[in-house]
Design a protein around this motif. Structure first.
Motif, PDB file in Angstrom:
ATOM      1  N   LYS A 173       0.848  -1.197   0.000  1.00 30.88           N
ATOM      2  CA  LYS A 173       0.000   0.000   0.000  1.00 30.88           C
ATOM      3  C   LYS A 173       0.882   1.244   0.000  1.00 30.88           C
ATOM      4  N   GLU A 174       1.727   1.332  -1.034  1.00 31.82           N
ATOM      5  CA  GLU A 174       2.656   2.466  -1.101  1.00 31.82           C
ATOM      6  C   GLU A 174       1.928   3.794  -1.258  1.00 31.82           C
ATOM      7  N   MET A 175       0.783   3.773  -1.966  1.00 31.55           N
ATOM      8  CA  MET A 175       0.052   5.021  -2.162  1.00 31.55           C
ATOM      9  C   MET A 175      -0.462   5.560  -0.830  1.00 31.55           C
ATOM     10  N   GLU A 176      -1.024   4.690  -0.009  1.00 37.49           N
ATOM     11  CA  GLU A 176      -1.469   5.109   1.311  1.00 37.49           C
ATOM     12  C   GLU A 176      -0.293   5.582   2.155  1.00 37.49           C
ATOM     13  N   ALA A 177       0.848   4.919   1.998  1.00 36.26           N
ATOM     14  CA  ALA A 177       2.036   5.305   2.766  1.00 36.26           C
ATOM     15  C   ALA A 177       2.476   6.723   2.424  1.00 36.26           C
ATOM     16  N   VAL A 178       2.318   7.121   1.166  1.00 30.63           N
ATOM     17  CA  VAL A 178       2.694   8.486   0.774  1.00 30.63           C
ATOM     18  C   VAL A 178       1.838   9.503   1.522  1.00 30.63           C
ATOM     19  N   TYR A 179       0.536   9.258   1.569  1.00 32.47           N
ATOM     20  CA  TYR A 179      -0.356  10.200   2.259  1.00 32.47           C
ATOM     21  C   TYR A 179      -0.109  10.194   3.768  1.00 32.47           C
ATOM     22  N   PHE A 180       0.103   9.021   4.345  1.00 32.36           N
ATOM     23  CA  PHE A 180       0.383   8.953   5.783  1.00 32.36           C
ATOM     24  C   PHE A 180       1.674   9.687   6.114  1.00 32.36           C
ATOM     25  N   ALA A 181       2.720   9.451   5.321  1.00 34.73           N
ATOM     26  CA  ALA A 181       4.003  10.109   5.579  1.00 34.73           C
ATOM     27  C   ALA A 181       3.884  11.623   5.424  1.00 34.73           C
ATOM     28  N   SER A 182       3.119  12.066   4.443  1.00 37.24           N
ATOM     29  CA  SER A 182       2.956  13.503   4.230  1.00 37.24           C
ATOM     30  C   SER A 182       2.207  14.151   5.386  1.00 37.24           C
ATOM     31  N   GLU A 183       1.127  13.525   5.855  1.00 39.48           N
ATOM     32  CA  GLU A 183       0.351  14.091   6.954  1.00 39.48           C
ATOM     33  C   GLU A 183       1.106  14.040   8.280  1.00 39.48           C
ATOM     34  N   SER A 184       1.992  13.054   8.431  1.00 34.38           N
ATOM     35  CA  SER A 184       2.718  12.891   9.695  1.00 34.38           C
ATOM     36  C   SER A 184       4.086  13.568   9.687  1.00 34.38           C
ATOM     37  N   GLY A 185       4.464  14.203   8.591  1.00 34.24           N
ATOM     38  CA  GLY A 185       5.755  14.870   8.519  1.00 34.24           C
ATOM     39  C   GLY A 185       6.934  13.918   8.484  1.00 34.24           C
ATOM     40  N   LEU A 186       6.761  12.770   7.829  1.00 35.60           N
ATOM     41  CA  LEU A 186       7.821  11.755   7.765  1.00 35.60           C
ATOM     42  C   LEU A 186       8.300  11.531   6.338  1.00 35.60           C
ATOM     43  N   THR A 187       8.211  12.554   5.510  1.00 34.71           N
ATOM     44  CA  THR A 187       8.616  12.388   4.116  1.00 34.71           C
ATOM     45  C   THR A 187      10.129  12.267   3.959  1.00 34.71           C
ATOM     46  N   GLU A 188      10.902  12.700   4.954  1.00 32.86           N
ATOM     47  CA  GLU A 188      12.345  12.514   4.878  1.00 32.86           C
ATOM     48  C   GLU A 188      12.718  11.054   5.053  1.00 32.86           C
ATOM     49  N   ARG A 189      11.981  10.368   5.890  1.00 28.88           N
ATOM     50  CA  ARG A 189      12.253   8.947   6.119  1.00 28.88           C
ATOM     51  C   ARG A 189      11.625   8.081   5.028  1.00 28.88           C
ATOM     52  N   PHE A 190      10.410   8.448   4.608  1.00 31.64           N
ATOM     53  CA  PHE A 190       9.706   7.698   3.563  1.00 31.64           C
ATOM     54  C   PHE A 190       9.596   8.614   2.346  1.00 31.64           C
ATOM     55  N   LYS A 191      10.511   8.461   1.427  1.00 33.83           N
ATOM     56  CA  LYS A 191      10.575   9.326   0.250  1.00 33.83           C
ATOM     57  C   LYS A 191       9.373   9.072  -0.660  1.00 33.83           C
ATOM     58  N   PRO A 192       8.571  10.085  -0.951  1.00 29.76           N
ATOM     59  CA  PRO A 192       7.401   9.875  -1.811  1.00 29.76           C
ATOM     60  C   PRO A 192       7.757   9.336  -3.193  1.00 29.76           C
ATOM     61  N   ILE A 193       8.841   9.825  -3.778  1.00 29.03           N
ATOM     62  CA  ILE A 193       9.209   9.381  -5.116  1.00 29.03           C
ATOM     63  C   ILE A 193       9.562   7.896  -5.117  1.00 29.03           C
ATOM     64  N   GLU A 194      10.297   7.455  -4.102  1.00 29.00           N
ATOM     65  CA  GLU A 194      10.651   6.038  -4.022  1.00 29.00           C
ATOM     66  C   GLU A 194       9.405   5.178  -3.830  1.00 29.00           C
ATOM     67  N   LEU A 195       8.470   5.641  -3.007  1.00 23.21           N
ATOM     68  CA  LEU A 195       7.228   4.885  -2.803  1.00 23.21           C
ATOM     69  C   LEU A 195       6.399   4.829  -4.083  1.00 23.21           C
ATOM     70  N   LEU A 196       6.344   5.936  -4.818  1.00 20.43           N
ATOM     71  CA  LEU A 196       5.594   5.944  -6.070  1.00 20.43           C
ATOM     72  C   LEU A 196       6.216   5.007  -7.095  1.00 20.43           C
ATOM     73  N   ASN A 197       7.545   5.008  -7.190  1.00 23.08           N
ATOM     74  CA  ASN A 197       8.209   4.096  -8.124  1.00 23.08           C
ATOM     75  C   ASN A 197       7.941   2.640  -7.755  1.00 23.08           C
ATOM     76  N   SER A 198       7.940   2.348  -6.464  1.00 20.75           N
ATOM     77  CA  SER A 198       7.629   0.991  -6.019  1.00 20.75           C
ATOM     78  C   SER A 198       6.185   0.629  -6.365  1.00 20.75           C
ATOM     79  N   TYR A 199       5.271   1.576  -6.200  1.00 16.67           N
ATOM     80  CA  TYR A 199       3.866   1.330  -6.538  1.00 16.67           C
ATOM     81  C   TYR A 199       3.707   1.050  -8.033  1.00 16.67           C
ATOM     82  N   VAL A 200       4.431   1.809  -8.855  1.00 17.91           N
ATOM     83  CA  VAL A 200       4.359   1.603 -10.302  1.00 17.91           C
ATOM     84  C   VAL A 200       4.870   0.216 -10.670  1.00 17.91           C
TER      85      VAL A 200
END
Length: 539
Positions: free
Chosen positions: A291-318
């Protein structure tokens, strides 16, 4: 004799030399061991010293931070104390104003002419049951309702009590097994969202009543074999709204968030529940579960985008959805059914990616041109496929050979079939079964052109058939909103997104062909301006 004596002397001296060297070797080994031990002890004590120094520095910084917060708190308390007379006079004036407005609404025999006026009138009257019925009757206008509800609640003399009255009405209706429970749940959800959008200080009585209702609600949910996604989100929003985080077990909250992570508002709710370091584990588990897409939104809302890179999660989802598409095609031997199912999955997944990238302003880091061209191609293929299928079904009805019937008798000896009453012609029924055509009744999309931005049920709760709307609440409604589910999901999935095998993407962050802004920002969504355990109390 002399030779033996010399030999004995030499042998004795040689033994002494060997013994001496053996002792030296033993002492050397002892010195090496002592040196190693000293080195280890020295390193250990150096580490302890560094650790103690770091802890002292941390304690000093914490003491300084505590002292600064203490000063800020004292200043805030002093300011609040000084502002009490002004706030009292302002509150008294506001209460008088709301009282006059409520009395005027009661004296006015004419019903309000628009939605905003009606909502404000019912809020001033503190009539929770009538407010619920009105909201339910205007469910098809949910886009207009959302911002107006938040504004109308400000007109109520005691908005939190009004919302709690509505929640209690819903729970009572659910306990007694009355009809219209689903509609009341949806309406209560809108009221809670309207209340949660404003940061307020609730009295101790209100918070205690909210806690009692929450306990009753949780008891009902625990007794159900399967919890509904929309109701669980509403339950968690109530926890956030009234600061009831301490009344619910951490593991219960974590499991609820994980189970319904695909719900649109869940990322905001989870961030407001203050999981702390556990949020990292939650996002890790989302990634492991695909559920990488959900992880992107969770990380963004929780301020954890430095630990969970959105681009890396999106590439994994693709990569994951591409593998899933290839697996569907391979397992279906590239048949037309498998191709349609794979195209549906790919289309919804690409829309997920596009929407997520646009929501988080990542266009400069994640190019969308290729994906948008692919969406256009898939939409074109789907449109052509539908036209071809419709044309084939229409032209084949006249040239289809007669079906051979089994049995001993001949057609001449078989009695004529009795006439049957049917809504649709028999030829259409045969063709619809063969070509998966929909019955000729009005499309839900045609009747509900505006998307339901906050569905009361998820896909699994709804049926594919349209159910007649049994009850009316002041207006004429031709179909229960619960029957819209297969036409429009959390993000307004159209019916066309269903493939031949009714396959839909598991995520709830897509499904809109216009790639509009993610629904966090539309139609006055709920915001969470304060943390769950920071609700102030007044006696």
């Amino acid at each position: 004799m002399a030779t033996q004596l010399v030999a004995t002397t030499i042998s004795s001296e040689t033994n002494k030399v060997h013994q001496f060297f053996n002792e030296l070797e033993s002492q050397k080994n002892t010195l090496i061991k002592c040196t190693d031990l000293f080195t280890k002890l020295n390193n250990h004590f150096s580490f302890l010293q560094d650790s103690i120094s770091q802890k002292f520095q941390t304690l000093d910084s914490q003491f300084q931070s505590l002292e600064s917060r203490h000063k800020e708190t004292l200043e805030s308390l002093a300011n609040q104390e000084n502002s009490i007379p002004e706030r009292e006079s302002s509150a008294a004036a506001r209460i008088d104003e709301q009282k006059e407005a409520a009395l005027a609404a009661l004296r006015n025999p004419n019903p309000p002419s628009n939605i905003a006026a009606a909502l404000k009138s019912l809020s001033r009257k503190m009539d929770a049951e009538s407010l619920l019925m009105f909201v339910i009757s205007r469910r098809k206008e949910s886009i207009m309702l959302r911002p107006e509800i938040a504004a109308a609640l400000k007109e109520a003399v005691d908005a939190p009590r009004l919302v709690l009255d509505a929640v209690e009405e819903y729970l009572t209706c659910k306990t007694e097994g009355k009809s219209g429970v689903t509609d009341k749940r949806w309406a209560c959800g809108l009221l809670i969202q309207g209340l949660i959008s404003e940061s307020s200080v609730y009295s101790r009585t209100i918070v205690e009543r909210a806690g009692s209702l929450l306990d009753l609600w949780k008891e009902q949910l625990d007794g159900e074999p399967e919890k509904g996604a929309a109701e669980m989100v509403m339950f968690l929003q109530m926890v956030v709204c009234f600061g009831l985080r301490s009344k619910v077990d951490d593991e219960y909250l974590r499991k609820s968030v994980m189970k319904f992570a695909s719900r649109r508002d869940m990322a905001k709710v989870a961030a407001s529940l203050e999981f702390g370091d556990k949020m990292i584990d939650i996002i890790d588990e989302l990634v492991k579960n695909g559920k990488e897409m959900e992880a992107v939104y969770f990380a963004s809302e929780s301020g954890l985008t430095e630990r969970f890179k959105p681009i890396e999660l999106l590439n994994s989802y693709v990569r994951n959805y591409e593998n899933n598409v290839a697996t569907i095609l391979k397992s279906g031997n590239n048949s037309q059914v498998a191709t349609d199912e794979a195209n549906t999955l790919e289309l919804t997944s690409i829309k997920d990616v596009i929407k997520c990238v646009e929501d988080h302003k990542l266009e400069s880091k994640f190019r969308l041109d290729k994906l948008k061209r692919r969406v256009s191609q898939l939409d074109k293929n789907k449109f052509e496929r539908k036209n071809t299928s419709s044309f084939g079904s229409g032209s084949g009805s006249g040239s289809r050979p007669p079906r051979k019937r089994g049995g001993r008798g001949t057609s001449s000896s078989r009695p004529a079939k009795s006439a049957k009453t049917s809504v649709y012609p028999s030829s259409f029924s045969r063709l619809s079964r063969r070509n998966n055509l929909a019955p000729v009744h009005p499309s839900p999309i045609a009747r509900y052109s505006a998307p339901l931005h906050y569905q009361s049920q998820n896909m699994l709760e709804n049926s594919t058939a349209a159910n007649p709307y049994a009850g009316t609440y002041g207006t004429s409604i031709t179909q229960s909103p619960a029957g819209i589910g297969m036409a429009q999901q959390h993000y307004s999935y159209p019916v066309d997104n269903l493939g031949p095998s009714s396959y839909l993407s598991s995520s709830s962050y897509a499904g809109q062909t216009n790639y509009g802004q993610y629904d966090y920002g539309s139609a006055a969504p709920p915001t969470y301006p304060y943390t769950t355990d920071q609700t102030s109390y007044r006696g």
